[in-house]
Scaffold this motif. Structure first.
Motif, mmCIF file in Angstrom:
data_model
loop_
_atom_site.group_PDB
_atom_site.id
_atom_site.type_symbol
_atom_site.label_atom_id
_atom_site.label_comp_id
_atom_site.label_asym_id
_atom_site.label_seq_id
_atom_site.Cartn_x
_atom_site.Cartn_y
_atom_site.Cartn_z
ATOM 1 N N GLY A 197 0.814 -1.205 0.000
ATOM 2 C CA GLY A 197 0.000 0.000 0.000
ATOM 3 C C GLY A 197 0.850 1.258 0.000
ATOM 4 N N MET A 198 1.909 1.247 0.801
ATOM 5 C CA MET A 198 2.810 2.402 0.823
ATOM 6 C C MET A 198 3.494 2.592 -0.528
ATOM 7 S SD MET A 198 2.789 3.938 3.773
ATOM 8 C CE MET A 198 4.343 4.787 3.809
ATOM 9 N N ILE A 199 3.910 1.477 -1.133
ATOM 10 C CA ILE A 199 4.566 1.564 -2.442
ATOM 11 C C ILE A 199 3.589 2.097 -3.490
ATOM 12 C CG2 ILE A 199 5.539 0.148 -4.306
ATOM 13 C CD1 ILE A 199 6.819 -1.584 -2.085
ATOM 14 N N LEU A 200 2.346 1.598 -3.483
ATOM 15 C CA LEU A 200 1.349 2.059 -4.448
ATOM 16 C C LEU A 200 1.046 3.545 -4.275
ATOM 17 C CD1 LEU A 200 -0.677 1.406 -6.701
ATOM 18 C CD2 LEU A 200 -2.323 0.816 -4.919
ATOM 19 N N ALA A 201 0.910 3.988 -3.032
ATOM 20 C CA ALA A 201 0.639 5.408 -2.778
ATOM 21 C C ALA A 201 1.803 6.280 -3.239
ATOM 22 C CB ALA A 201 0.346 5.628 -1.300
ATOM 23 N N LEU A 202 3.003 5.845 -2.960
ATOM 24 C CA LEU A 202 4.182 6.630 -3.350
ATOM 25 C C LEU A 202 4.330 6.686 -4.871
ATOM 26 C CD1 LEU A 202 6.673 8.166 -2.341
ATOM 27 C CD2 LEU A 202 7.910 6.003 -2.434
ATOM 28 N N VAL A 203 4.189 5.554 -5.516
ATOM 29 C CA VAL A 203 4.338 5.515 -6.981
ATOM 30 C C VAL A 203 3.243 6.335 -7.658
ATOM 31 C CG1 VAL A 203 4.205 3.998 -8.993
ATOM 32 C CG2 VAL A 203 5.619 3.355 -7.050
ATOM 33 N N SER A 204 2.004 6.203 -7.193
ATOM 34 C CA SER A 204 0.914 6.959 -7.822
ATOM 35 C C SER A 204 1.061 8.454 -7.571
ATOM 36 C CB SER A 204 -0.441 6.461 -7.330
ATOM 37 O OG SER A 204 -0.580 6.713 -5.959
ATOM 38 N N GLY A 205 1.688 8.824 -6.467
ATOM 39 C CA GLY A 205 1.938 10.237 -6.226
ATOM 40 C C GLY A 205 3.069 10.788 -7.071
ATOM 41 N N ALA A 217 4.168 17.378 -14.182
ATOM 42 C CA ALA A 217 3.394 18.175 -13.222
ATOM 43 C C ALA A 217 4.071 18.052 -11.851
ATOM 44 C CB ALA A 217 1.962 17.668 -13.161
ATOM 45 N N GLY A 218 3.548 18.747 -10.879
ATOM 46 C CA GLY A 218 4.096 18.647 -9.534
ATOM 47 C C GLY A 218 3.787 17.292 -8.919
ATOM 48 N N PRO A 219 4.588 16.874 -7.944
ATOM 49 C CA PRO A 219 4.305 15.593 -7.293
ATOM 50 C C PRO A 219 2.913 15.601 -6.647
ATOM 51 C CG PRO A 219 6.341 16.552 -6.457
ATOM 52 C CD PRO A 219 5.744 17.524 -7.388
ATOM 53 N N PHE A 220 2.236 14.505 -6.705
ATOM 54 C CA PHE A 220 0.909 14.303 -6.121
ATOM 55 C C PHE A 220 -0.162 15.182 -6.776
ATOM 56 C CE2 PHE A 220 3.883 12.885 -2.907
ATOM 57 C CZ PHE A 220 3.392 11.631 -2.618
ATOM 58 N N THR A 221 0.083 15.626 -8.001
ATOM 59 C CA THR A 221 -0.931 16.334 -8.783
ATOM 60 C C THR A 221 -1.821 15.294 -9.455
ATOM 61 O OG1 THR A 221 0.582 18.152 -9.216
ATOM 62 C CG2 THR A 221 -1.317 17.951 -10.678
ATOM 63 N N GLY A 222 -3.126 15.521 -9.423
ATOM 64 C CA GLY A 222 -4.051 14.560 -10.014
ATOM 65 C C GLY A 222 -3.990 14.557 -11.531
ATOM 66 N N LEU A 223 -3.821 13.380 -12.098
ATOM 67 C CA LEU A 223 -3.809 13.209 -13.545
ATOM 68 C C LEU A 223 -4.883 12.202 -13.925
ATOM 69 C CD1 LEU A 223 0.019 12.889 -14.217
ATOM 70 C CD2 LEU A 223 -1.419 14.893 -14.537
ATOM 71 N N VAL A 234 -5.090 9.740 -8.392
ATOM 72 C CA VAL A 234 -5.588 10.003 -7.036
ATOM 73 C C VAL A 234 -6.328 8.783 -6.489
ATOM 74 C CG1 VAL A 234 -7.071 11.493 -5.651
ATOM 75 C CG2 VAL A 234 -5.743 12.451 -7.529
ATOM 76 N N LEU A 235 -7.064 8.093 -7.356
ATOM 77 C CA LEU A 235 -7.756 6.873 -6.923
ATOM 78 C C LEU A 235 -6.746 5.816 -6.480
ATOM 79 C CD1 LEU A 235 -10.312 5.155 -6.606
ATOM 80 C CD2 LEU A 235 -10.037 4.498 -9.006
ATOM 81 N N PHE A 236 -5.686 5.661 -7.236
ATOM 82 C CA PHE A 236 -4.669 4.677 -6.855
ATOM 83 C C PHE A 236 -3.933 5.091 -5.585
ATOM 84 C CE2 PHE A 236 -5.321 3.791 -11.361
ATOM 85 C CZ PHE A 236 -5.626 2.442 -11.276
ATOM 86 N N PHE A 237 -3.759 6.398 -5.394
ATOM 87 C CA PHE A 237 -3.177 6.886 -4.142
ATOM 88 C C PHE A 237 -4.089 6.524 -2.969
ATOM 89 C CE2 PHE A 237 -2.716 10.136 -0.863
ATOM 90 C CZ PHE A 237 -1.365 10.023 -0.593
#
Length: 133
Positions: A73-81, A89-95, A107-110
């Motif tokens: 879960g941590m890896i998925l959140a980090l990669v999606s961010g 775009a900036g980190p953690f920007t929604g695409l 954002v859904l994957f985050f």
């Protein structure tokens, strides 16, 4: 704990908690809620099952080590961010992107990653405390 009411009630409540946690995860994607609250609700359902049937039964029902679930879960959140940073775009920007006819966002994957991380962390903590005595 050996209680007939808790054992029978837990069978219904665990499934209800898990289903509701997925609803909160998906509803919170565009509204308040999301991965953190959904993970807490899902973990509460499995913790309740662990209290009534035992930790070994709850681990068997989960079928995955909670530490592994939290780590992925941590890896998925980090990669999606970080995907948006690699896209310029900036980190953690929604695409947004489309997969077939379905529009998805990072954002859904985050949120799914946060859900898995919270779910795994809470279960790891509670199972360890329950097994310690």
């Amino acid at each position: 704990m050996n209680s007939l009411i808790l054992t029978v009630g837990t069978r219904f409540l665990t499934a209800l908690f898990l289903l509701f946690s997925v609803y909160v995860l998906l509803r919170g994607h565009n509204s308040p809620g999301g991965g953190f609250i959904g993970g807490l609700i899902g973990a509460a359902g499995l913790v309740l099952y662990g209290f009534s049937a035992g930790v070994s039964a709850a681990r068997a029902a989960l079928r995955v080590d909670p530490r592994t679930l939290g780590m992925w879960g941590m890896i998925l959140a980090l990669v999606s961010g970080l995907v948006s940073a690699f896209a310029g775009a900036g980190p953690f920007t929604g695409l947004w992107f489309t997969l077939g006819d379905v529009a998805l966002s990072n954002v859904l994957f985050f949120d799914i990653g946060v859900y898995m991380a919270v779910f795994g962390a809470i279960l790891t903590l509670v199972f360890a405390l329950e097994e310690a005595g």
